[in-house]
Scaffold this motif. Structure first.
Motif: not given
Length: 182
Positions: A75-79, A110, A113, A161-163
């Motif tokens: 779920r974290a943002p992509s690098d 990554n 996405r 995603g993260e949120d």
């Protein structure tokens, strides 16, 4: 970590495996105990010296907290992304070679996405397929769900995603009954 025959463990490069047997081999007149592992996805047989199991990175199948941490990576943002595919591929390969499942999860996140918003090179498509297999297998084992369900869950989490949060299934302890203590 103690090992017993029939136990399910995870090899850092091959994914979940069953301890098929524990045997003794003599190499150059030195006896060593070996774990004979059958890799679940490929039926590949791998021998690992027991005294090197920790340095190789053999570990127990994920518990609930570890599965939740893995899902946080999805779920974290992509690098930040390198524009040149060759550099992106090299960076991803280096992360995968570490054998760290969380680094592999970030690579998979990554690539998924990137695939959803643009084109993956043939090398990236192949890398995604190979990096995703052990993750899907371990999620399935940990949660007691099929590989197809695990893959759908992984793709859903990456897309959230993260949120956004979704209920995470509980770890199914039944496949872990033969797991030795950590």
């Amino acid at each position: 970590m103690n090992f017993i025959e029939g136990q399910t463990i995870v090899h850092p490069h091959h994914g979940p495996a069953r301890v098929q047997s524990i045997t003794t081999r003599t190499i150059r007149k030195v006896e060593s105990r070996y774990l004979i592992l059958e890799i679940k996805e490929t039926n590949l047989i791998v021998g690992v010296p027991m005294d090197q199991a920790q340095s190789v990175g053999l570990r127990a199948v994920f518990n609930q907290a570890e599965v939740e941490r893995l899902f946080e990576v999805f779920r974290a943002p992509s690098d930040p992304e390198e524009e040149q595919w060759a550099r992106r591929t090299k960076d991803a390969q280096e992360n995968l070679r570490t054998g760290d499942i969380y680094a592999a999860a970030a690579v998979v996140r990554n690539l998924i996405r990137r695939r959803s918003r643009s084109h993956l090179s043939p090398m990236e498509k192949s890398m995604l397929k190979e990096a995703q297999k052990p993750l899907v297998t371990e999620i399935g084992l940990s949660l007691g769900i099929s590989a197809d369900q695990a893959e759908t869950l992984l793709e859903t989490l990456v897309g959230l995603g993260e949120d956004q949060h979704e209920d995470i299934p509980e770890v199914d302890e039944s496949p872990l009954q033969q797991t030795a203590p950590r």
